[in-house]
Design an enzyme around this catalytic site. Structure first.
Site, PDB file in Angstrom:
ATOM      1  N   ASP A 113       0.986   8.498 -13.399  1.00 29.13           N
ATOM      2  CA  ASP A 113      -0.110   9.526 -13.206  1.00 29.13           C
ATOM      3  C   ASP A 113       0.344  10.392 -11.745  1.00 29.13           C
ATOM      4  O   ASP A 113       0.679   9.288 -11.302  1.00 29.13           O
ATOM      5  CB  ASP A 113      -1.830   8.532 -13.518  1.00 29.13           C
ATOM      6  CG  ASP A 113      -2.513  10.111 -13.051  1.00 29.13           C
ATOM      7  OD1 ASP A 113      -2.810  11.115 -13.729  1.00 29.13           O
ATOM      8  OD2 ASP A 113      -3.486   9.324 -12.001  1.00 29.13           O
ATOM      9  N   LEU A 133      14.382  -4.912 -24.739  1.00 26.95           N
ATOM     10  CA  LEU A 133      13.313  -4.121 -24.507  1.00 26.95           C
ATOM     11  C   LEU A 133      12.221  -3.420 -25.657  1.00 26.95           C
ATOM     12  O   LEU A 133      12.815  -2.638 -26.560  1.00 26.95           O
ATOM     13  CB  LEU A 133      13.448  -3.394 -23.301  1.00 26.95           C
ATOM     14  CG  LEU A 133      12.688  -2.576 -22.562  1.00 26.95           C
ATOM     15  CD1 LEU A 133      11.128  -3.757 -21.965  1.00 26.95           C
ATOM     16  CD2 LEU A 133      12.511  -1.332 -22.673  1.00 26.95           C
ATOM     17  N   HIS A 164       6.010  17.133 -15.100  1.00 19.14           N
ATOM     18  CA  HIS A 164       5.364  16.402 -15.819  1.00 19.14           C
ATOM     19  C   HIS A 164       6.844  16.617 -16.437  1.00 19.14           C
ATOM     20  O   HIS A 164       8.107  15.330 -17.022  1.00 19.14           O
ATOM     21  CB  HIS A 164       5.295  17.506 -17.023  1.00 19.14           C
ATOM     22  CG  HIS A 164       3.757  17.517 -16.774  1.00 19.14           C
ATOM     23  ND1 HIS A 164       2.633  16.123 -16.517  1.00 19.14           N
ATOM     24  CD2 HIS A 164       2.488  18.805 -17.269  1.00 19.14           C
ATOM     25  CE1 HIS A 164       1.089  16.108 -16.487  1.00 19.14           C
ATOM     26  NE2 HIS A 164       1.261  18.012 -17.030  1.00 19.14           N
TER      27      HIS A 164
HETATM   28  C1  IPE Z   1      -4.290   8.623 -18.133  1.00 15.65           C
HETATM   29  O1  IPE Z   1      -4.416   9.559 -16.986  1.00 15.65           O
HETATM   30  C2  IPE Z   1      -3.844   9.293 -18.778  1.00 15.65           C
HETATM   31  C3  IPE Z   1      -2.448   9.545 -18.888  1.00 15.65           C
HETATM   32  C4  IPE Z   1      -1.757   8.546 -17.867  1.00 15.65           C
HETATM   33  C5  IPE Z   1      -1.770   9.573 -20.523  1.00 15.65           C
HETATM   34  P1  IPE Z   1      -5.325  11.296 -16.433  1.00 15.65           P
HETATM   35  O2  IPE Z   1      -5.388  11.425 -15.220  1.00 15.65           O
HETATM   36  O3  IPE Z   1      -5.213  11.591 -17.350  1.00 15.65           O
HETATM   37  O4  IPE Z   1      -6.845  10.018 -16.362  1.00 15.65           O
HETATM   38  P2  IPE Z   1      -7.771  10.653 -15.629  1.00 15.65           P
HETATM   39  O5  IPE Z   1      -8.541  11.656 -16.590  1.00 15.65           O
HETATM   40  O6  IPE Z   1      -7.547  11.242 -13.657  1.00 15.65           O
HETATM   41  O7  IPE Z   1      -8.794   8.972 -15.827  1.00 15.65           O
HETATM   42  C1  IPE Z   2       0.135  12.323 -15.502  1.00 13.93           C
HETATM   43  O1  IPE Z   2      -0.192  13.479 -14.648  1.00 13.93           O
HETATM   44  C2  IPE Z   2       0.277  12.576 -17.108  1.00 13.93           C
HETATM   45  C3  IPE Z   2      -0.493  12.690 -17.912  1.00 13.93           C
HETATM   46  C4  IPE Z   2      -1.768  12.714 -17.994  1.00 13.93           C
HETATM   47  C5  IPE Z   2      -0.111  13.313 -19.097  1.00 13.93           C
HETATM   48  P1  IPE Z   2      -1.146  14.222 -14.905  1.00 13.93           P
HETATM   49  O2  IPE Z   2      -0.973  15.037 -15.707  1.00 13.93           O
HETATM   50  O3  IPE Z   2      -2.740  13.429 -15.079  1.00 13.93           O
HETATM   51  O4  IPE Z   2      -0.947  14.461 -13.498  1.00 13.93           O
HETATM   52  P2  IPE Z   2      -2.308  14.102 -12.182  1.00 13.93           P
HETATM   53  O5  IPE Z   2      -3.329  13.164 -12.111  1.00 13.93           O
HETATM   54  O6  IPE Z   2      -2.608  15.764 -12.001  1.00 13.93           O
HETATM   55  O7  IPE Z   2      -2.536  14.748 -10.408  1.00 13.93           O
HETATM   56 MG    MG Z   3      -4.280  12.498 -13.934  1.00  7.79          MG
END
Ligand code: IPE
Ligand code: IPE
Ligand code: MG
Length: 244
Positions: free
Chosen positions: A22, A133, A39
């Site tokens: 995240d 792995l 990303h």
């Molecule tokens: C969780 O992250 C999903 C992934 C890392 C794929 P999100 O960014 O979607 O989660 P919330 O919305 O903050 O809970």
């Molecule tokens: C995690 O990073 C990637 C996915 C959930 C696919 P985010 O896109 O959720 O990044 P933040 O949480 O908005 O910083």
């Molecule tokens: Mg996120």
């Protein structure tokens, strides 16, 4: 880090590490970049984590790549994420195969683009007999959907007369989950400072050690992983029993 390594020179690594990757968006925003750039950098961290887990002798690495709730993001961001996944699968699978990594996917295939499903199947088939792995990619994954699906499968078996309701044990239930052949995670890491599971491996993480780090996923390094493992080694897992 060195100090902890000195204390625990021969502690085996966790058998299964799961990561909620995240913070890509916030990483990008803090640099004045579009979310897609975060990303993209996040994909680099995936490479680093896979390599580090291979080197450390971790047996299973599960990465939360896209949740069943992530479809509610703007269409352009979903497209960016799926595009990156395409690139990753096309570019990396040969290399993963060369490193004896077995790739597996959990999550619902329904809803994914046909070409992505083909890439998934190809990656799983190509790496099927690898003994290194096991890289589990959670894509279009959500624990609630997974648990409901398991309940439905068992209900069908009961209606068919194949099992009695009283035959449904924790083991039988777990065997219907997508993670049936995968041990429960020992360590679950979430980056970016958020402290929640966001519908990830809810059944499987009943006794998993949780580590939350403020590091955004694109900045997650081998050292970050080693630090999390060192912290894991400081924990005492009791599984409901008393000490010792
Ligand atoms: C969780 O992250 C999903 C992934 C890392 C794929 P999100 O960014 O979607 O989660 P919330 O919305 O903050 O809970
Ligand atoms: C995690 O990073 C990637 C996915 C959930 C696919 P985010 O896109 O959720 O990044 P933040 O949480 O908005 O910083
Ligand atoms: Mg996120």
């Amino acid at each position: 880090m060195e100090a902890v390594q000195d204390r625990e020179p021969s502690a085996p690594p966790p058998q299964h590490i799961a990561i909620i990757m995240d913070g890509n968006g916030r990483w990008a925003r803090s640099r004045g970049l579009p979310r897609a750039a975060g990303h993209e950098r996040g994909a680099k961290s995936v490479r680093t984590a896979v390599q580090a887990c291979t080197d450390l002798g971790v047996q299973y690495l599960t990465l939360y790549a896209f949740s069943s709730e992530n479809w509610s993001r703007p269409r352009s961001e979903v497209d960016d994420l799926m595009g990156l996944l395409r690139v990753y699968l096309k570019r990396e699978v040969a290399d993963l195969d060369g490193r004896n990594v077995r790739v597996r996917f959990i999550g619902q295939r329904e809803g994914l683009a046909d070409d992505i499903i083909k890439l998934i199947v190809k990656a799983e088939e190509r790496t099927h007999s690898n003994s290194g792995l096991v890289l589990v990619i959670a894509l279009n994954y959500g624990s609630h959907a997974e648990i409901v699906q398991a309940a439905q499968r068992l209900a069908i078996r009961a209606v068919d007369g194949d099992i009695q309701p009283s035959d449904i044990t924790e083991e039988l239930f777990a065997a219907e989950l997508e993670t049936a052949e995968i041990p429960n995670p020992d360590l679950l890491i979430r980056t970016s400072g958020e402290q929640r599971l966001s519908n990830f491996l809810l059944w499987q993480s009943a006794y998993t050690e949780l580590i939350f780090t403020d590091v955004f996923w694109p900045d997650f390094s081998r050292k970050s992983l080693e630090e999390a493992i060192a912290e894991y080694h400081q924990r005492e897992r009791r599984f409901g029993a008393t000490r010792g």
